[in-house]
Write a protein that holds these residues in place. Sequence first.
Motif, PDB file in Angstrom:
ATOM      1  N   ARG A  50      36.650  84.346   0.246  1.00  0.00           N
ATOM      2  CA  ARG A  50      37.319  84.434  -1.048  1.00  0.00           C
ATOM      3  C   ARG A  50      36.819  85.676  -1.769  1.00  0.00           C
ATOM      4  NH1 ARG A  50      33.730  81.585  -4.926  1.00  0.00           N
ATOM      5  NH2 ARG A  50      31.962  80.744  -3.734  1.00  0.00           N
ATOM      6  N   THR A  51      37.442  85.986  -2.877  1.00  0.00           N
ATOM      7  CA  THR A  51      37.038  87.139  -3.678  1.00  0.00           C
ATOM      8  C   THR A  51      36.812  86.703  -5.119  1.00  0.00           C
ATOM      9  OG1 THR A  51      38.254  88.706  -2.283  1.00  0.00           O
ATOM     10  CG2 THR A  51      37.687  89.428  -4.502  1.00  0.00           C
ATOM     11  N   LEU A  52      35.647  87.039  -5.654  1.00  0.00           N
ATOM     12  CA  LEU A  52      35.351  86.760  -7.057  1.00  0.00           C
ATOM     13  C   LEU A  52      35.951  87.881  -7.898  1.00  0.00           C
ATOM     14  CD1 LEU A  52      31.547  85.836  -6.738  1.00  0.00           C
ATOM     15  CD2 LEU A  52      33.520  84.299  -6.632  1.00  0.00           C
ATOM     16  N   PRO A  53      36.904  87.577  -8.783  1.00  0.00           N
ATOM     17  CA  PRO A  53      37.526  88.646  -9.577  1.00  0.00           C
ATOM     18  C   PRO A  53      36.514  89.338 -10.497  1.00  0.00           C
ATOM     19  CG  PRO A  53      38.836  86.631  -9.648  1.00  0.00           C
ATOM     20  CD  PRO A  53      37.520  86.260  -9.042  1.00  0.00           C
ATOM     21  N   VAL A  54      36.540  90.661 -10.485  1.00  0.00           N
ATOM     22  CA  VAL A  54      35.713  91.476 -11.376  1.00  0.00           C
ATOM     23  C   VAL A  54      36.568  92.644 -11.850  1.00  0.00           C
ATOM     24  CG1 VAL A  54      33.665  92.925 -11.622  1.00  0.00           C
ATOM     25  CG2 VAL A  54      33.566  90.874 -10.184  1.00  0.00           C
ATOM     26  N   THR A  55      36.606  92.843 -13.157  1.00  0.00           N
ATOM     27  CA  THR A  55      37.361  93.957 -13.717  1.00  0.00           C
ATOM     28  C   THR A  55      36.432  95.141 -13.931  1.00  0.00           C
ATOM     29  OG1 THR A  55      38.891  92.453 -14.833  1.00  0.00           O
ATOM     30  CG2 THR A  55      38.796  94.725 -15.639  1.00  0.00           C
ATOM     31  N   VAL A  97      25.255  97.030  -5.479  1.00  0.00           N
ATOM     32  CA  VAL A  97      25.098  95.624  -5.857  1.00  0.00           C
ATOM     33  C   VAL A  97      23.700  95.156  -5.493  1.00  0.00           C
ATOM     34  CG1 VAL A  97      25.935  93.267  -5.503  1.00  0.00           C
ATOM     35  CG2 VAL A  97      27.558  95.169  -5.499  1.00  0.00           C
ATOM     36  N   THR A  98      23.097  94.400  -6.393  1.00  0.00           N
ATOM     37  CA  THR A  98      21.874  93.680  -6.078  1.00  0.00           C
ATOM     38  C   THR A  98      21.970  92.312  -6.732  1.00  0.00           C
ATOM     39  OG1 THR A  98      19.451  93.803  -6.047  1.00  0.00           O
ATOM     40  CG2 THR A  98      20.553  94.493  -8.069  1.00  0.00           C
ATOM     41  N   VAL A  99      21.135  91.393  -6.292  1.00  0.00           N
ATOM     42  CA  VAL A  99      21.214  90.006  -6.749  1.00  0.00           C
ATOM     43  C   VAL A  99      19.875  89.590  -7.323  1.00  0.00           C
ATOM     44  CG1 VAL A  99      21.420  87.613  -5.957  1.00  0.00           C
ATOM     45  CG2 VAL A  99      23.073  89.326  -5.196  1.00  0.00           C
ATOM     46  N   LEU A 100      19.908  88.882  -8.451  1.00  0.00           N
ATOM     47  CA  LEU A 100      18.707  88.322  -9.060  1.00  0.00           C
ATOM     48  C   LEU A 100      19.007  86.879  -9.437  1.00  0.00           C
ATOM     49  CD1 LEU A 100      15.831  88.669 -10.120  1.00  0.00           C
ATOM     50  CD2 LEU A 100      16.789  89.502 -12.275  1.00  0.00           C
ATOM     51  N   GLY A 101      18.537  85.942  -8.613  1.00  0.00           N
ATOM     52  CA  GLY A 101      18.847  84.537  -8.845  1.00  0.00           C
ATOM     53  C   GLY A 101      20.337  84.294  -8.716  1.00  0.00           C
ATOM     54  N   THR A 102      20.948  83.792  -9.788  1.00  0.00           N
ATOM     55  CA  THR A 102      22.389  83.531  -9.789  1.00  0.00           C
ATOM     56  C   THR A 102      23.176  84.672 -10.414  1.00  0.00           C
ATOM     57  OG1 THR A 102      22.206  82.384 -11.925  1.00  0.00           O
ATOM     58  CG2 THR A 102      22.006  81.043  -9.918  1.00  0.00           C
ATOM     59  N   ARG A 103      22.506  85.752 -10.749  1.00  0.00           N
ATOM     60  CA  ARG A 103      23.174  86.888 -11.390  1.00  0.00           C
ATOM     61  C   ARG A 103      23.404  88.019 -10.394  1.00  0.00           C
ATOM     62  NH1 ARG A 103      19.572  84.804 -15.213  1.00  0.00           N
ATOM     63  NH2 ARG A 103      20.615  84.066 -17.109  1.00  0.00           N
ATOM     64  N   VAL A 104      24.483  88.743 -10.620  1.00  0.00           N
ATOM     65  CA  VAL A 104      24.830  89.902  -9.802  1.00  0.00           C
ATOM     66  C   VAL A 104      24.700  91.144 -10.673  1.00  0.00           C
ATOM     67  CG1 VAL A 104      26.609  91.033  -8.421  1.00  0.00           C
ATOM     68  CG2 VAL A 104      26.427  88.534  -8.416  1.00  0.00           C
ATOM     69  N   ALA A 140      33.684 108.999 -12.541  1.00  0.00           N
ATOM     70  CA  ALA A 140      33.984 110.339 -12.039  1.00  0.00           C
ATOM     71  C   ALA A 140      33.212 111.409 -12.795  1.00  0.00           C
ATOM     72  CB  ALA A 140      35.486 110.598 -12.139  1.00  0.00           C
ATOM     73  N   ASP A 141      32.825 111.118 -14.047  1.00  0.00           N
ATOM     74  CA  ASP A 141      32.078 112.093 -14.836  1.00  0.00           C
ATOM     75  C   ASP A 141      30.586 112.056 -14.542  1.00  0.00           C
ATOM     76  OD1 ASP A 141      31.488 109.645 -15.897  1.00  0.00           O
ATOM     77  OD2 ASP A 141      31.950 110.169 -17.977  1.00  0.00           O
ATOM     78  N   GLY A 142      30.168 111.181 -13.601  1.00  0.00           N
ATOM     79  CA  GLY A 142      28.760 111.088 -13.237  1.00  0.00           C
ATOM     80  C   GLY A 142      27.962 110.126 -14.078  1.00  0.00           C
ATOM     81  N   ALA A 143      28.562 109.584 -15.144  1.00  0.00           N
ATOM     82  CA  ALA A 143      27.846 108.649 -16.010  1.00  0.00           C
ATOM     83  C   ALA A 143      27.660 107.314 -15.302  1.00  0.00           C
ATOM     84  CB  ALA A 143      28.611 108.454 -17.312  1.00  0.00           C
ATOM     85  N   GLY A 144      26.448 106.773 -15.376  1.00  0.00           N
ATOM     86  CA  GLY A 144      26.150 105.515 -14.716  1.00  0.00           C
ATOM     87  C   GLY A 144      26.090 104.366 -15.707  1.00  0.00           C
ATOM     88  N   THR A 145      26.468 103.180 -15.246  1.00  0.00           N
ATOM     89  CA  THR A 145      26.425 101.976 -16.069  1.00  0.00           C
ATOM     90  C   THR A 145      25.899 100.828 -15.229  1.00  0.00           C
ATOM     91  OG1 THR A 145      28.370 102.710 -17.319  1.00  0.00           O
ATOM     92  CG2 THR A 145      27.744 100.403 -17.530  1.00  0.00           C
ATOM     93  N   THR A 146      24.951 100.086 -15.782  1.00  0.00           N
ATOM     94  CA  THR A 146      24.472  98.859 -15.161  1.00  0.00           C
ATOM     95  C   THR A 146      25.192  97.688 -15.807  1.00  0.00           C
ATOM     96  OG1 THR A 146      22.287  99.753 -14.628  1.00  0.00           O
ATOM     97  CG2 THR A 146      22.474  97.362 -14.809  1.00  0.00           C
ATOM     98  N   VAL A 147      25.822  96.855 -14.986  1.00  0.00           N
ATOM     99  CA  VAL A 147      26.581  95.705 -15.481  1.00  0.00           C
ATOM    100  C   VAL A 147      26.042  94.455 -14.800  1.00  0.00           C
ATOM    101  CG1 VAL A 147      28.857  94.654 -15.730  1.00  0.00           C
ATOM    102  CG2 VAL A 147      28.626  97.145 -15.795  1.00  0.00           C
ATOM    103  N   VAL A 148      25.681  93.447 -15.593  1.00  0.00           N
ATOM    104  CA  VAL A 148      25.164  92.195 -15.048  1.00  0.00           C
ATOM    105  C   VAL A 148      26.229  91.117 -15.195  1.00  0.00           C
ATOM    106  CG1 VAL A 148      23.403  90.401 -15.269  1.00  0.00           C
ATOM    107  CG2 VAL A 148      22.770  92.807 -15.479  1.00  0.00           C
ATOM    108  N   LEU A 149      26.510  90.451 -14.072  1.00  0.00           N
ATOM    109  CA  LEU A 149      27.520  89.399 -14.017  1.00  0.00           C
ATOM    110  C   LEU A 149      26.843  88.065 -13.757  1.00  0.00           C
ATOM    111  CD1 LEU A 149      29.936  91.269 -11.564  1.00  0.00           C
ATOM    112  CD2 LEU A 149      30.038  91.309 -14.067  1.00  0.00           C
ATOM    113  N   GLY A 150      27.414  87.002 -14.300  1.00  0.00           N
ATOM    114  CA  GLY A 150      26.847  85.681 -14.070  1.00  0.00           C
ATOM    115  C   GLY A 150      27.822  84.584 -14.443  1.00  0.00           C
TER     116      GLY A 150
END
Length: 415
Positions: A376-381, A391-398, A405-415
């Motif tokens: 299956r696929t977990l929807p992520v926008t 991707v890395t995993v910490l407990g139940t969080r992703v 494209a501009d090189g700017a990085g963002t860390t996003v935590v999903l749960g």
Amino acid sequence: MLAPERRTRADVIAAATIAVLVMVAAVVVWWNSDARGTTSVVAESPVGPPPSALSVPESVGELWRTDDAGSGTPFVVGGTVIASDEHTVRGLDPATGDTRWSYTRDRALCAVVGAWDAAVATYRDDRGCGQVTELDGASGAREDQRTNDADDPARLSFDVTYVTQAGSTRLEVWRSDLVRTLEYGRVDAPVNPGSQPRSGCTLISTASASSRVAVLERCPGETGLRLTTMNPAPKDATVPEVYGSTVLADVSPDVETARVLAVVGDRIALYLPPSDTVVGRVALFDGSATFLSAVPMDEPVTTTWPTARASDLVRTGSVLVWWTGSVAVGFDQATLERRWVLPAALGAGAVMAGQLLVPVPGGLAVTDTESGTVSRTLPVTREDAAAPVSVTVLGTRVVEGRRGADGAGTTVVLG
């Protein structure tokens, strides 16, 4: 009975002068020291890692996000999400994104990697990326430090036992107390002249394990790339103990995408790109750099070693998963037999509850590590549906690392 000594005015002046000189010297030392340009804020109450997830959730949603102008590849150590920017390494609460601890210097941050439940960061000085600090992942407290000659830029990687710092001309291997165990390549002030096996080479790619370091390099006068394998901890760190070295005659020294994929025990896996006479392939060599076998690689490889991320290669039990820049490929770690291919992948993914979560456009594909079957696929926008995702995993969080494209990085935590 002797009369007590009397301090003269000259004695008082001399003592005062000495005291002032000592204070001035202390101020000068502090003013020119690294301590003046360092701000360290440790966690008030360090928190350990959460328990592992028992199953993959039915859905995930965004909990928080933060800018990450550093490596663009967040990681987790000591129950903490590590992010960075031009000068600072930050330990973030995985539940809220609040800063637990931070470490800032008035020098530019070169790289940071997770190792030994710590964040190992390198900062730039006039010798390259040679100012190294180890920060406890849970608290941010400074542990070991070192300085060394280094290239700029220089990558950091961790193989569970050692951290390797590698640039285009030199390589160093460090153990957990940051003591150097191996120096290879360019040496500006050699203690033992002639101790290096060759000089003037350009390091193309490296990988390591507890028993081997493998280096792919371009050396003057040679018609192909050279593979060299070494002991990561020889008796003398300045004298490499070479197990074997082979010139790959069918691999042009001008290729950009060739690389050492992994060192598994005493086996080395290389990606060798196609040429006019040879197809692209993943080749297996033994610990002495002797060729054993190869499997064809038809899928395009669009990443190069300098731009590749540590998260592009994931080991999941008996399977080695490599993201080529366009697809995720699962190989048997022992034989390099290709088990499966997942097209349209945006990264190699990470394991949660025995399943591989592979980033794909629109979500995370829940993938069986042995067969590559997507259940299956977990929807992520995501703002950029086609951009690479670590991707890395910490407990139940992703934890996703996204770079636009501009090189700017963002860390996003999903749960």
